[in-house]
Design an enzyme around this catalytic site. Structure first.
Site, PDB file in Angstrom:
ATOM      1  N   HIS A   1       0.799  -1.221   0.000  1.00  0.00           N
ATOM      2  CA  HIS A   1       0.000   0.000   0.000  1.00  0.00           C
ATOM      3  C   HIS A   1       0.830   1.268   0.000  1.00  0.00           C
ATOM      4  O   HIS A   1       0.375   2.313  -0.437  1.00  0.00           O
ATOM      5  CB  HIS A   1      -1.034  -0.054   1.123  1.00  0.00           C
TER       6      HIS A   1
ATOM      7  N   GLU B   1     -11.101 -11.294  -4.248  1.00  0.00           N
ATOM      8  CA  GLU B   1      -9.652 -11.146  -4.105  1.00  0.00           C
ATOM      9  C   GLU B   1      -9.027 -12.316  -3.353  1.00  0.00           C
ATOM     10  O   GLU B   1      -7.874 -12.255  -2.952  1.00  0.00           O
ATOM     11  CB  GLU B   1      -9.310  -9.808  -3.443  1.00  0.00           C
TER      12      GLU B   1
ATOM     13  N   ASP C   1      -4.583  -8.655  -4.132  1.00  0.00           N
ATOM     14  CA  ASP C   1      -4.667  -9.742  -3.159  1.00  0.00           C
ATOM     15  C   ASP C   1      -4.869 -11.088  -3.838  1.00  0.00           C
ATOM     16  O   ASP C   1      -4.335 -12.100  -3.380  1.00  0.00           O
ATOM     17  CB  ASP C   1      -5.796  -9.481  -2.162  1.00  0.00           C
TER      18      ASP C   1
ATOM     19  N   CYS D   1     -10.267  -3.758  -9.996  1.00  0.00           N
ATOM     20  CA  CYS D   1      -9.720  -2.547  -9.380  1.00  0.00           C
ATOM     21  C   CYS D   1      -8.330  -2.776  -8.797  1.00  0.00           C
ATOM     22  O   CYS D   1      -7.821  -1.957  -8.057  1.00  0.00           O
ATOM     23  CB  CYS D   1     -10.671  -2.007  -8.310  1.00  0.00           C
TER      24      CYS D   1
HETATM   25  C1  PEP Z   1      -6.772  -5.603  -4.342  1.00  0.00           C
HETATM   26  O1  PEP Z   1      -6.502  -6.410  -3.450  1.00  0.00           O
HETATM   27  O2  PEP Z   1      -6.567  -5.828  -5.556  1.00  0.00           O
HETATM   28  C2  PEP Z   1      -7.362  -4.286  -4.021  1.00  0.00           C
HETATM   29  C3  PEP Z   1      -7.780  -3.476  -4.968  1.00  0.00           C
HETATM   30  O3  PEP Z   1      -7.438  -3.924  -2.709  1.00  0.00           O
HETATM   31  P1  PEP Z   1      -6.196  -3.427  -1.844  1.00  0.00           P
HETATM   32  O4  PEP Z   1      -5.052  -3.118  -2.775  1.00  0.00           O
HETATM   33  O5  PEP Z   1      -6.648  -2.243  -1.073  1.00  0.00           O
HETATM   34  O6  PEP Z   1      -5.899  -4.613  -0.982  1.00  0.00           O
HETATM   35 MG    MG Z   2      -7.247  -6.141  -1.456  1.00  0.00          MG
END
Ligand code: PEP
Ligand code: MG
Length: 567
Positions: free
Chosen positions: A173, A415, A439, A486
């Site tokens: 992140h 995910e 994920d 996403c």
């Molecule tokens: C993902 O896991 O692809 C996602 C969009 O959520 P995050 O990156 O916040 O875990």
């Molecule tokens: Mg995620």
């Protein structure tokens, strides 16, 4: 500017001979502050748990006041001209290792005490370091062992122009925040902080993932030119913002934005996005020292709705845990946080917190279109439970006479492999899917997305991942529910062609990726994407898939790859 962190051993970094006195003072101050801490913790623990349990803190305080423990650290600073952080980490590390090697189990456990002491003193030394950030001169590149997403989000952009870390992966992140803020970053450099020193000149290339320390005049000149070219390339994309994302044969692709902060809605729309496909609301927790109230939540969502002016807005309920910790949870680490009490699991076990968010979301739904999305759903029961709480709060609000959208759509992230494999069953109950490849890749391949040691194994082109994605899209279409992607891979131009070829018509990406993605979509035919997808799914290695995507994408739309693509 090099920042040390409390995790792991602090690399050796030299100091000037005339800085020794100041360094010793810093050291003494940190030791005194740690002893004061320990006395306070002792008093509190004694009152709450009794003398026997609290005694350990008194012992720690005595140890830290002992010359035989402190002496070698001071001597190291004086004789070897190293930072206080390194002296503490090195000397106490040696001692802990010695205890650990002992056959006697009573001695072995002492290693943990020493680690504790080391962490405490380093915390004081490094806490002071964080404030150094405030003094960062213009054009500073930060080098750190690791950075949290909230530290990154808090950078003063007028002075900090980029960062590099020893730890981390492309979809951790911290990296995602860097992309959202448009800060060049390179993560997972392993031991960069031992090679770098304050005041060095460096070139940071976030596109290629390289860092050059002490560059030559030729390298500097070359990069000045590249900066200029990139700027021109970006300008050439600016006109695209207002044009629709339609393929050559007339198929509409919906491009949405991923955001972490309410105000980013504007950035998404300015970049040409048609709405928000993912709002990571956990950042309300990560950037606040206190737990957000219902009103804090409500204000953020109301702001999004206002800025979005009726466009689609998918708000994800908090996804805390793993690499996204709140300040209050950071002291109780889990053994395996990515497989632990994170995300929707954490919410379902902390209902007052979860319900505060749901109330705010529902109240905001009266102001404009909102969809609610749950993260990390692994079983139908979990989804049903989460949805039950939404319904429950709808009843409460109705009783209180408060307005909300009773038709509000509720969906889930796909995910986790279990969710992808069970997509058909989920599709009967949910209003929409959003595939979270960040994920999904880590859980399918058993590769921690934040671990630089296995970064080479983290691959969204792995055939297993492709099969899951293709299947989820197919199941969603069959059940006639919307499906989007996403994860970061939706913003990878080559991979986006593949996703479109699999039948996906909605992509949600970080705002900086929107213009390039639009340009790509406006230059391809759906049939070309479908051919790529057909060839890719027949391959059985991630390297082959990646090579195929690279070759085909460049053949079909060479102009989309003229500029330098993000890596
Ligand atoms: C993902 O896991 O692809 C996602 C969009 O959520 P995050 O990156 O916040 O875990
Ligand atoms: Mg995620």
């Amino acid at each position: 500017m090099v920042l040390d962190t409390e995790h792991g051993r602090v690399p050796r970094r030299p100091i000037a001979a005339n800085a020794v006195r100041a360094e010793l003072e810093r050291f003494d101050h940190a030791v005194r502050a740690s002893i004061a801490d320990l006395h306070a913790v002792y008093a509190q623990a004694k009152a709450e748990m009794g003398e026997e349990t609290a005694a350990i803190f008194r012992v720690h305080a005595v140890m830290l006041a002992d010359k035989s423990l402190v002496g070698p650290m001071r001597a190291m600073i004086e004789k070897e001209l190293v930072t206080a952080e390194h002296a503490v980490s090195h000397q106490l590390g040696l001692l802990a290792d010695r205890f650990r090697a002992s056959r006697d189990s009573a001695f072995k456990t002492k290693a943990n005490d020493i680690d504790d002491l080391s962490a405490r003193v380093l915390h004081h030394l490094l806490g002071a370091q964080q404030s150094r950030l405030i003094e960062a001169p213009p054009d500073t590149i930060i080098f750190a062992r690791d950075l949290t997403p909230s530290q990154t989000a808090g950078f003063d952009r007028s002075r900090i122009i980029g960062f590099a870390t020893d730890l981390g992966g492309r979809t951790s992140h911290t990296a995602i925040i860097a992309r959202a803020l448009g800060i060049p970053a390179v993560v997972g450099c392993q031991d960069l902080t031992s090679a770098a020193a304050d005041g060095m000149t460096a070139i940071l290339d976030g596109d290629r993932g390289t860092v050059i320390l002490n560059p030559t005049p030729e390298q500097l000149a070359d990069y000045q030119l590249q900066i200029e070219q990139t700027r021109n390339f970006r300008l050439s994309l600016a006109d695209l913002c207002k044009l629709p994302a339609v393929t050559v044969d007339g198929t509409q692709i919906e491009i949405l934005g991923n955001i972490e902060f309410a105000d980013e809605v504007t950035q998404v729309l300015d970049a040409g996005g048609e709405g928000v496909g993912l709002y990571r609301t956990e950042f309300l927790y990560l950037t606040n020292p206190n737990e957000p109230t219902e009103e804090d939540h409500y204000k953020a969502y109301a702001r999004c709705v206002t800025l979005a002016e009726g466009r689609p807005l998918t708000i994800r309920t908090v996804d805390l845990g793993a690499d996204k910790y709140t300040q209050s949870r950071v002291d109780v680490p889990e053994r395996n946080p990515f497989l632990g009490n994170r995300s929707i699991r954490y919410c379902l076990r902390n209902l007052p917190m979860f319900k505060r968010q749901l109330r705010a979301l529902l109240r905001a739904s009266a102001l404009g279109p909102i969809k609610i999305m749950f993260p990390l759903i692994t079983s139908l029961e979990e989804y049903r439970q989460a949805k039950y709480h939404v319904r429950d709060i709808m009843d409460d609000l109705a009783e209180e006479g408060l307005a909300f959208d009773s038709q509000l759509k509720i969906g889930m992230m796909v995910e986790v492999p279990s969710a992808a494999i069970m997509a058909e069953a989920f599709a009967r109950e949910v209003d929409f899917f959003s595939i979270g490849t960040n994920d999904l890749v880590q859980y399918t391949l058993a590769v921690d997305r934040t671990n630089e040691r296995v970064a080479g194994l983290y691959s969204h082109t792995h055939p297993a991942v492709l099969r899951l994605i293709k299947d989820v899209i197919r199941k969603a279409k069959r059940a006639d529910i919307p499906v989007s992607c996403c994860g970061e891979s939706a913003g990878d131009l080559e991979f986006a062609l593949l996703l479109i070829g699999f039948g996906l018509r909605t992509l949600s990406v970080t705002s900086s990726s929107i213009p390039q993605l639009k340009r790509l979509i406006r230059s391809v035919n759906i049939s070309q994407c479908e051919r790529i997808a057909k060839s890719a799914i027949a391959l059985d290695s991630d390297v082959q898939v990646a090579a195929l995507l690279r070759e085909r994408a460049r053949k079909i739309v060479p102009e989309a790859f003229d500029g330098r693509t993000a890596e």
